[in-house]
Design a protein around this motif. Structure first.
Motif, short mmCIF file in Angstrom:
data_model
loop_
_atom_site.label_atom_id
_atom_site.label_comp_id
_atom_site.label_asym_id
_atom_site.label_seq_id
_atom_site.Cartn_x
_atom_site.Cartn_y
_atom_site.Cartn_z
N ALA A 26 -6.49 106.19 78.76
CA ALA A 26 -7.07 107.22 77.92
C ALA A 26 -6.37 108.52 78.26
CB ALA A 26 -8.56 107.34 78.15
N MET A 27 -5.11 108.58 77.82
CA MET A 27 -4.24 109.63 78.32
C MET A 27 -4.67 111.03 77.93
SD MET A 27 -0.68 107.84 77.62
CE MET A 27 0.14 106.90 78.89
N GLU A 28 -5.11 111.15 76.68
CA GLU A 28 -5.45 112.49 76.20
C GLU A 28 -6.45 113.18 77.12
OE1 GLU A 28 -3.84 110.23 72.94
OE2 GLU A 28 -5.34 109.88 74.46
N THR B 207 -2.61 107.40 86.09
CA THR B 207 -2.21 106.64 87.27
C THR B 207 -1.12 105.62 86.94
OG1 THR B 207 -4.04 105.19 86.80
CG2 THR B 207 -4.38 106.84 88.50
N ARG B 208 -0.55 105.72 85.74
CA ARG B 208 0.48 104.73 85.44
C ARG B 208 1.72 104.99 86.29
NH1 ARG B 208 2.95 103.31 79.69
NH2 ARG B 208 0.80 103.33 79.10
N GLY B 209 2.05 106.25 86.47
CA GLY B 209 3.16 106.59 87.36
C GLY B 209 2.60 107.09 88.68
N PRO B 210 3.48 107.26 89.67
CA PRO B 210 3.00 107.72 90.98
C PRO B 210 2.49 109.17 90.93
CG PRO B 210 5.39 107.39 90.97
CD PRO B 210 4.90 106.93 89.65
N ASP B 211 1.60 109.48 91.85
CA ASP B 211 1.12 110.85 92.03
C ASP B 211 2.30 111.72 92.43
OD1 ASP B 211 0.05 113.22 93.24
OD2 ASP B 211 -1.91 112.22 93.27
N GLN C 48 15.52 110.65 87.06
CA GLN C 48 14.25 110.07 86.63
C GLN C 48 13.77 110.71 85.32
OE1 GLN C 48 12.58 107.52 88.08
NE2 GLN C 48 11.06 107.58 86.46
N VAL C 49 13.92 112.03 85.23
CA VAL C 49 13.44 112.71 84.04
C VAL C 49 14.33 112.37 82.83
CG1 VAL C 49 13.18 114.97 82.95
CG2 VAL C 49 12.34 114.60 85.27
N VAL C 50 15.64 112.39 83.05
CA VAL C 50 16.55 112.20 81.93
C VAL C 50 16.57 110.74 81.47
CG1 VAL C 50 18.98 112.27 81.25
CG2 VAL C 50 17.98 114.17 82.51
N GLY D 298 14.43 108.21 82.67
CA GLY D 298 13.19 107.45 82.72
C GLY D 298 13.40 106.18 83.52
N GLY D 299 12.80 105.10 83.03
CA GLY D 299 12.97 103.83 83.72
C GLY D 299 11.73 103.49 84.50
N GLY D 300 11.58 102.23 84.84
CA GLY D 300 10.38 101.79 85.52
C GLY D 300 9.16 102.08 84.68
N ASN D 301 9.31 101.89 83.37
CA ASN D 301 8.23 102.10 82.43
C ASN D 301 7.89 103.58 82.22
OD1 ASN D 301 6.77 100.73 80.55
ND2 ASN D 301 4.91 100.71 81.78
N MET D 302 8.76 104.45 82.65
CA MET D 302 8.60 105.86 82.29
C MET D 302 9.58 106.16 81.16
SD MET D 302 8.96 109.32 84.50
CE MET D 302 9.93 110.69 83.87
N PRO D 303 9.12 106.89 80.14
CA PRO D 303 10.04 107.22 79.05
C PRO D 303 11.21 108.06 79.55
CG PRO D 303 7.80 107.99 78.59
CD PRO D 303 7.79 107.45 79.96
N ALA D 304 12.34 107.95 78.86
CA ALA D 304 13.48 108.82 79.17
C ALA D 304 13.31 110.11 78.38
CB ALA D 304 14.78 108.14 78.77
N TYR D 305 13.43 111.24 79.07
CA TYR D 305 13.24 112.51 78.38
C TYR D 305 14.55 113.19 78.04
CZ TYR D 305 8.22 112.35 79.02
OH TYR D 305 6.90 111.99 78.93
N GLY D 306 15.67 112.51 78.33
CA GLY D 306 16.98 113.12 78.14
C GLY D 306 17.18 113.75 76.78
N PHE E 211 10.84 122.99 89.28
CA PHE E 211 9.41 122.96 89.56
C PHE E 211 9.03 121.75 90.41
CE2 PHE E 211 5.34 121.05 88.12
CZ PHE E 211 4.49 121.88 88.82
N LEU E 212 9.54 120.57 90.01
CA LEU E 212 9.20 119.35 90.75
C LEU E 212 9.63 119.46 92.21
CD1 LEU E 212 10.18 116.60 88.13
CD2 LEU E 212 7.87 117.29 88.80
N ALA E 213 10.77 120.16 92.41
CA ALA E 213 11.29 120.27 93.77
C ALA E 213 10.40 121.13 94.66
CB ALA E 213 12.71 120.85 93.73
#
Ligand code: HEC
Length: 502
Positions: A371-373, A416-420, A436-438, A440-448, A462-464
C-alpha cells in the motif's frame, strides 16, 4: 470437364510426389472403436497453432521490437491499421484458447491412461510442447512492452538469477545486458518468432509421428490393464475391431476444430483485446501489473509466500513440476488405465485443478504493490535535512518527489520492499549509489531515464549523508568494483524480492 481438370492436376502432382498411398493410409489407418468426442483436443490445438502462425506473421509485418516503437506499433495495429485490431485480437484469443485446449488434452490423456506403455515418449515430447507454449505466452506478454511486461521480465530475470552458479550469466543472456532495455526486447522477439516456433514445430512433428506410429489408445472403458507383455496383442485386436480414421473420427476432429475456430473468431470480434494503457515504464510502481492467466497461480504463490520460500517457489517449484510431469509414464507406465481404478491419480487431478483455480483467483486479486501511497507523503525526518548543503537539499526533494519511500524506509518509516536507507551511506559508495539509482536492479526500478544527471548527482549527494554521526561513509574497496556484475544487477542478490506484498 471441370472434374477432369482437377483430376489431371492431382495426377500431375501425384506423378511427381507419389504421396497418394501415404495420404490414403493416414486417412484409413484404423483407430479403436468408441474413441468418441474426447479425442478432439489435440487436433484442435494444432488447428489453433496454424491460426497463431498466420496471425503472428501478419503482426510481425508491422510490429517493431524496439523500446520506443514496440508499444507504438501495437497502438498503430490496434487503432489505425485496417483490421489490425482484429488480427491482434484473434492472435491473442487463439493463443489463450490453445492453452486451454492443450490443458484439456493433457488432462484427458492422463485420465484415460493413454500415456502408458507404449506411448511414454509421446507424453514426454508433449510435456516439452507444453513448456514451449508457456514460453510463447510469456515472451508474447513481454513483446507488448506495457507496464505488465516490464515486471514480467523482472520476475523472469529473478527466476533465472536464482539458478546456482550460472544465474548471473543467465540473466545477462536473458536481458541482453544488466538492465531491461532494447536488447531485452530483441531477445524476446527472437525467442517468440524464431526460436520457439522452430522448437515447437520440430517437437510437434515428433509428437504427431509418434501418435501415428503408436496409434491412439482405446478408451479405458470398461476397465483394462496395460501389461507390457500382452498390450501389443490386445491393441492389435482393438484395431482389428476398430474403424478407419476417415470419415468418422476425422469428422469429429474437423467439426470440433471448426467450432473452436468459430468461437475464437467471434470472441475476438466481440471483445477484441485490450491495450494496457501504460507503456513499459520502470518507474510506474503502482501499475498493478498482472501476468497472463497461466502464470497467475505462480504469481499468487510468489506474492503470498514468506520471503524465505521465494527461491523455492520461483526456481524449484517450476522445475520440480516439469520433472513430475515427465516422470509420470515412468512411474505408472503400466497397470490400470481407467480413471475409476486409479483413485490417487484421479483425485490428484481434481485437487490440482481446484488448487490452480484457487491460486489463479488469488493471483488475480493478490496485492502486487505494498500500500505504497500510504507512505509516499511522509516527509523525510527533520534531523536528516537540518544541516544539508543546497545540493543535498535538492537531492532530498528529489527523494521526496520520486516517492522512494514507497519502497524504502527512513528511520523505520516507509515501504519495506527495498532496504531501509537510514544508514545506506555506510554500505555503499557514491559510485554504487549512482549505479543503483540509474540502473535500478534487484527489483528496484531504474531511474536513469527519469532523472537529469544533475538530479541524480543531488540525490546521491543526499543519500551519501545518510550515515550515523561518527561513522564514516563507505569507502571504495581497494579493488575498484568494475564490470557489469559489480552490483545492482538483478541476479546478484538473493534477497531480491519479486512480486511481494509487504
Ligand atoms: C519499487 C520499489 C522501489 C522504489 C520505488 C525505489 N527502490 Fe531503491 N531499492 C529497491 C529494492 C528492492 C532494492 C534492493 C536491491 C537489491 O537488493 O539489489 C533497492 C535498493 C536501493 C539502494 C541500495 C540499498 C542498499 O543498502 O544496498 C539504494 C541506495 C536505493 N534503492 C535508492 C533508491 C532511491 C534513491 C529511490 C528513489 C529515487 C528508490 N531507491 C526507489 C526498491 C525500490
Amino acid at each position: 470437364m471441370k472434374r477432369g481438370w482437377v483430376l489431371q492436376t492431382l495426377n500431375w502432382f501425384e506423378h511427381r510426389l507419389g504421396m497418394r498411398d501415404q495420404v490414403l493410409e493416414a486417412l484409413n489407418h484404423p483407430v479403436p472403436k468408441n474413441t468418441g468426442w474426447w479425442y478432439v483436443f489435440g487436433s484442435a490445438s494444432v488447428t489453433l497453432l496454424t491460426i497463431q502462425l498466420l496471425t503472428g506473421v501478419l503482426l510481425t509485418m508491422v510490429y517493431v521490437p524496439t523500446p520506443d516503437l514496440a508499444y507504438q506499433t501495437i497502438e498503430y495495429i490496434s487503432y489505425e491499421q485496417f483490421l489490425g485490431w482484429y488480427v491482434r485480437a484473434v492472435h491473442s484469443w487463439s493463443g489463450n484458447a490453445m492453452m486451454v485446449m492443450v490443458l484439456l488434452h493433457m488432462t484427458q490423456v492422463y485420465l484415460w491412461g493413454a500415456y502408458k506403455y507404449p506411448r511414454e515418449l509421446t507424453w514426454v515430447v508433449g510435456c516439452f510442447l507444453f513448456v514451449f507454449l508457456l514460453g510463447f505466452l510469456f515472451s508474447g506478454q513481454v513483446l507488448r512492452f506495457d507496464s505488465s511486461s516490464y515486471w514480467g521480465i523482472g520476475v523472469g530475470a529473478a527466476m533465472a538469477g536464482r539458478v546456482p552458479l550460472i544465474g548471473p550469466a543467465l540473466v545477462h543472456l536473458l536481458l541482453g545486458g544488466e538492465t531491461i532495455g532494447g536488447e531485452t526486447l530483441s531477445r524476446f522477439y527472437a525467442l517468440h518468432v524464431f526460436v520457439l516456433p522452430a522448437l515447437l514445430l520440430g517437437f510437434l512433428g515428433i509428437h504427431l509421428l509418434l501418435v501415428m506410429r503408436q496409434g491412439v489408445s482405446a478408451p479405458p472403458f470398461p476397465a483394462k490393464r496395460t501389461d507390457k507383455e500382452t498390450y501389443d496383442k490386445v491393441y492389435e485386436r482393438e484395431l482389428a475391431e476398430g474403424e478407419p480414421f476417415a470419415p468418422d473420427p476425422l469428422a469429429k476432429d474437423v467439426i470440433f476444430s471448426a467450432l473452436i475456430v468459430l468461437v475464437v473468431f467471434v470472441l475476438a470480434a466481440v471483445y477484441g483485446v485490450g491495450l494496457n494503457e501504460l507503456p513499459a515504464d520502470p518507474t510506474i510502481i503502482n501499475a498493478n501489473p498482472r501476468p497472463d492467466w497461466p502464470f497467475l497461480p505462480l504469481f499468487a504463490l510468489l506474492s503470498l509466500c514468506p520471503p524465505w520460500m521465494e527461491t523455492f517457489v520461483i526456481l524449484v517449484l517450476p522445475v520440480a513440476g516439469f520433472a513430475f510431469l515427465v516422470s509420470i509414464p515412468f512411474v505408472s507406465g503400466t497397470g490400470e488405465r481407467s480413471p475409476w481404478r486409479r483413485p490417487v491419480g484421479t483425485i490428484g487431478v481434481v485437487v490440482g485443478v481446484v488448487l490452480m483455480i484457487v491460486l489463479g483467483w488469488l493471483g488475480a486479486v493478490a496485492p502486487w504493490s505494498p500500500a505504497m501511497e500510504a507512505w509516499s507523503g511522509t516527509p523525510i525526518p527533520e534531523r536528516m535535512v537540518e544541516s544539508l548543503s543546497p545540493t543535498q537539499l535538492v537531492g532530498a526533494v528529489v527523494f521526496q518527489n520520486k516517492n522512494c519511500r514507497n519502497c524504502h524506509a527512513l528511520d523505520g518509516q516507509g515501504g519495506t520492499r527495498g532496504p531501509d536507507l537510514t544508514t545506506v551511506a555506510t554500505r555503499l559508495t557514491k559510485e554504487e549509489l549512482v549505479r543503483q539509482v540509474v540502473q535500478g536492479g534487484g527489483n528496484m526500478p531504474a531511474y536513469g531515464k527519469q532523472l537529469s544527471s544533475a538530479n541524480v548527482e543531488a540525490l546521491v549527494a543526499f543519500l551519501a549523508t545518510l550515515h550515523p554521526e561518527g561513522i564514516a561513509p563507505a569507502k571504495p574497496s581497494v579493488e575498484p568494483i568494475t564490470g557489469p556484475l559489480a552490483g545492482g544487477d538483478n541476479a546478484k542478490d538473493d534477497k531480491t524480492e519479486v512480486a511481494r506484498d509487504q
